[in-house]
Design an enzyme around this catalytic site. Structure first.
Site, PDB file in Angstrom:
ATOM      1  N   PHE A   1       0.827  -1.219   0.000  1.00  0.00           N
ATOM      2  CA  PHE A   1       0.000   0.000   0.000  1.00  0.00           C
ATOM      3  C   PHE A   1       0.860   1.268   0.000  1.00  0.00           C
ATOM      4  O   PHE A   1       0.548   2.236   0.692  1.00  0.00           O
ATOM      5  CB  PHE A   1      -0.951   0.036   1.205  1.00  0.00           C
ATOM      6  CG  PHE A   1      -1.768  -1.200   1.413  1.00  0.00           C
ATOM      7  CD1 PHE A   1      -2.294  -1.901   0.333  1.00  0.00           C
ATOM      8  CD2 PHE A   1      -2.026  -1.672   2.693  1.00  0.00           C
ATOM      9  CE1 PHE A   1      -3.055  -3.049   0.530  1.00  0.00           C
ATOM     10  CE2 PHE A   1      -2.788  -2.814   2.894  1.00  0.00           C
ATOM     11  CZ  PHE A   1      -3.305  -3.512   1.817  1.00  0.00           C
TER      12      PHE A   1
ATOM     13  N   GLU B   1       1.277  14.494   9.055  1.00  0.00           N
ATOM     14  CA  GLU B   1       0.582  13.608   8.119  1.00  0.00           C
ATOM     15  C   GLU B   1      -0.911  13.571   8.423  1.00  0.00           C
ATOM     16  O   GLU B   1      -1.750  13.618   7.519  1.00  0.00           O
ATOM     17  CB  GLU B   1       1.171  12.201   8.187  1.00  0.00           C
ATOM     18  CG  GLU B   1       0.473  11.216   7.260  1.00  0.00           C
ATOM     19  CD  GLU B   1       1.125   9.843   7.244  1.00  0.00           C
ATOM     20  OE1 GLU B   1       0.521   8.910   6.676  1.00  0.00           O
ATOM     21  OE2 GLU B   1       2.237   9.695   7.801  1.00  0.00           O
ATOM     22  N   ARG B   2      -1.257  13.528   9.704  1.00  0.00           N
ATOM     23  CA  ARG B   2      -2.669  13.456  10.084  1.00  0.00           C
ATOM     24  C   ARG B   2      -3.385  14.779   9.842  1.00  0.00           C
ATOM     25  O   ARG B   2      -4.555  14.798   9.457  1.00  0.00           O
ATOM     26  CB  ARG B   2      -2.774  12.986  11.536  1.00  0.00           C
ATOM     27  CG  ARG B   2      -2.435  11.515  11.647  1.00  0.00           C
ATOM     28  CD  ARG B   2      -2.060  11.019  13.015  1.00  0.00           C
ATOM     29  NE  ARG B   2      -1.682   9.603  12.915  1.00  0.00           N
ATOM     30  CZ  ARG B   2      -1.045   8.924  13.852  1.00  0.00           C
ATOM     31  NH1 ARG B   2      -0.700   9.519  14.988  1.00  0.00           N
ATOM     32  NH2 ARG B   2      -0.743   7.649  13.671  1.00  0.00           N
TER      33      ARG B   2
ATOM     34  N   LEU C   1     -28.295  12.694  -2.619  1.00  0.00           N
ATOM     35  CA  LEU C   1     -28.980  13.855  -3.189  1.00  0.00           C
ATOM     36  C   LEU C   1     -28.878  13.897  -4.716  1.00  0.00           C
ATOM     37  O   LEU C   1     -29.694  14.548  -5.372  1.00  0.00           O
ATOM     38  CB  LEU C   1     -28.415  15.146  -2.587  1.00  0.00           C
ATOM     39  CG  LEU C   1     -28.776  15.395  -1.115  1.00  0.00           C
ATOM     40  CD1 LEU C   1     -28.021  16.599  -0.570  1.00  0.00           C
ATOM     41  CD2 LEU C   1     -30.277  15.591  -0.945  1.00  0.00           C
TER      42      LEU C   1
ATOM     43  N   ASN D   1      -8.840   5.281  12.217  1.00  0.00           N
ATOM     44  CA  ASN D   1      -9.555   6.154  13.155  1.00  0.00           C
ATOM     45  C   ASN D   1      -9.759   5.497  14.506  1.00  0.00           C
ATOM     46  O   ASN D   1      -9.909   6.186  15.522  1.00  0.00           O
ATOM     47  CB  ASN D   1     -10.888   6.591  12.548  1.00  0.00           C
ATOM     48  CG  ASN D   1     -10.706   7.734  11.560  1.00  0.00           C
ATOM     49  OD1 ASN D   1      -9.576   8.146  11.273  1.00  0.00           O
ATOM     50  ND2 ASN D   1     -11.800   8.254  11.042  1.00  0.00           N
ATOM     51  N   GLU D   2      -9.748   4.170  14.530  1.00  0.00           N
ATOM     52  CA  GLU D   2      -9.804   3.479  15.822  1.00  0.00           C
ATOM     53  C   GLU D   2      -8.542   3.768  16.633  1.00  0.00           C
ATOM     54  O   GLU D   2      -8.608   3.992  17.853  1.00  0.00           O
ATOM     55  CB  GLU D   2      -9.974   1.967  15.599  1.00  0.00           C
ATOM     56  CG  GLU D   2     -11.347   1.551  15.083  1.00  0.00           C
ATOM     57  CD  GLU D   2     -11.574   1.899  13.614  1.00  0.00           C
ATOM     58  OE1 GLU D   2     -12.745   1.978  13.199  1.00  0.00           O
ATOM     59  OE2 GLU D   2     -10.569   2.099  12.881  1.00  0.00           O
TER      60      GLU D   2
END
Length: 430
Positions: free
Chosen positions: A203, A291-292, A386, A415-416
């Site tokens: 990745f 980075e975040r 929508l 996100n955990e």
């Protein structure tokens, strides 16, 4: 053609003449200018809004927007099929001064402030073109070299990376180690003054096109904890034993080259070690907040793009004898979306201000990444809804934005994990 801004010269682009990029010491905010904030702006993507920016930033933003409109958007569908952008684009970005913006001039970077770098992040999101890996290259990879590299490494890599002639990647994730960086198995063993590198990574953004990769590897298995036995290495394309496996086929970010990398007895000279031996985990922890924050910025900017795209659509689309925008449930949903986006924008802008002055803490960066990436996915879901059936069609921009959003809560630490880091700060007795 653009001439890149250097040491007091002017930037030229399509007839536009702009002063050198703002620096933290010269101009890092509006300086008393009357500027609208996002809630009051005609469009969330307007130029000239938000008090963290100045008129100098606005001029730069105009040139960046023009670059994406003319050099990226017309070719992006072609790059999605190829699974990579062209190397020519990288060199054009270098000539335009879009790479290494926040890297000091003395190191071979542009020497602009963080807000100027953020403008490139935002304008890429507004273009809805996720292929170019400029932000990872400039604002994740290059800072490692600038902050921890030797003078020789900085001189060798930074100017070429700023010019777009050397593309950078960073290889942390492995088949069995993602958010848990202490689970890394790729290792480097000393052989005289050299190192022998073995392992694999997966990745890896910019992996296929990369000319240099920062590789996270274990160098001391006897350390008192895994964190104390990790080092970083600069591995260059073409080194014997370094193999790029394949471009990975993803559900989104289709034009962004993402690869698996293999290292089989790669002999690295002592000069390939980045920073000090066994200090790699410390360096990673120092750089991950940026980075975040970058992910958070991309997320809220993508949300702004999706909102404007959807607002335009519902004002034109007719149903039941009137435009969809005149249906009350649609109006309420738009009100919810704009409110959530503007609240998130205020928080992310606050984090940008903190980071510009080196005061952004890890927990706050984790909050920004977690919250903004969750928002992005929520906005994407509602905006597709929508659009109705047309939102599910690939030729509609909202469909691309929808699939591109899904990875945001995953990379840069799931996100955990972000919640774990936030919670740790909450319960820790200082």
């Amino acid at each position: 053609m653009a001439t890149r801004l250097l040491r007091g010269s002017l930037r030229l682009w399509g007839g536009l003449c702009a002063p050198r990029l703002p620096t933290a010491s010269r101009c890092s905010h509006s300086g008393g200018e009357e500027r609208l904030e996002s809630p009051s702006a005609k469009k969330l993507t307007d130029i000239g809004i938000r008090r963290i920016f100045s008129s100098e930033h606005d001029i730069f933003r105009e040139s960046v927007r023009k670059f994406f409109q003319e050099e990226v958007i017309p070719h992006h569908a072609e790059w999605e099929k190829a699974g990579e952008v062209s190397r020519e684009l990288w060199e054009k970005a270098g000539k335009q001064g879009l790479l290494g913006i926040n890297i000091a001039e003395r190191h071979g970077g542009i020497g602009g402030d963080l807000y100027s770098a953020a403008i490139v992040w935002e304008e890429q999101a507004y273009s809805n073109c996720t292929g170019p890996g400029f932000s990872l290259h400039s604002d994740i990879v290059m800072p490692y070299i600038a902050n921890y590299g030797s003078e020789e490494q900085i001189k060798h890599f930074i100017p070429q990376m700023t010019a777009g002639k050397c593309i950078g990647a960073i290889a942390m994730t492995e088949p069995g180690a993602g958010s848990d960086l202490q689970g890394v198995r790729t290792n480097a063993k000393k052989d005289g003054s050299d190192w022998i590198l073995n392992g694999s990574k997966v990745f890896i953004t910019n992996g296929w096109l990369s000319d240099v990769v920062i590789v996270v590897a274990v160098t001391n298995r006897e350390a008192r904890s895994p964190a104390h036995g990790i080092s970083l290495f600069l591995v260059e394309n073409g080194m014997k034993g370094f193999v790029k496996g394949r471009k990975l086929h993803k559900i989104g970010l289709k034009a962004q080259d993402t690869a698996e990398l293999f290292f089989e007895d790669v002999r690295l000279p002592a000069s390939a070690l980045l920073g000090e031996e066994n200090k790699g985990f410390y360096y990673l922890m120092q750089e991950l907040p940026q980075e975040r924050l970058l992910i958070a910025e991309l997320a809220v900017s993508a949300s702004e793009f999706m909102f404007e795209e959807t607002r335009n659509y519902v004002k034109q689309r007719k149903a039941f004898g009137k435009t969809v925008a005149h249906i009350q449930t649609v109006q309420h949903k738009l009100a919810e979306l704009k409110t959530h986006i503007c609240v998130t924008r205020a928080f992310v802008d606050s984090c940008l201000q903190l980071h510009e002055t080196k005061r952004l803490e890890s927990a706050a960066a984790s909050m920004a990444k977690y919250w903004a990436s969750e928002l992005q996915n929520s906005v994407a879901y509602d905006c597709v809804q929508l659009h109705g059936g047309w939102g599910y069609m690939w030729e509609y921009p909202i469909a691309r934005a929808y699939v591109d959003a899904r990875v945001q809560p995953i990379y840069g630490g799931t996100n955990e994990i972000m919640k774990e880091l936030i919670a740790r700060e909450i319960v820790h007795d200082k």
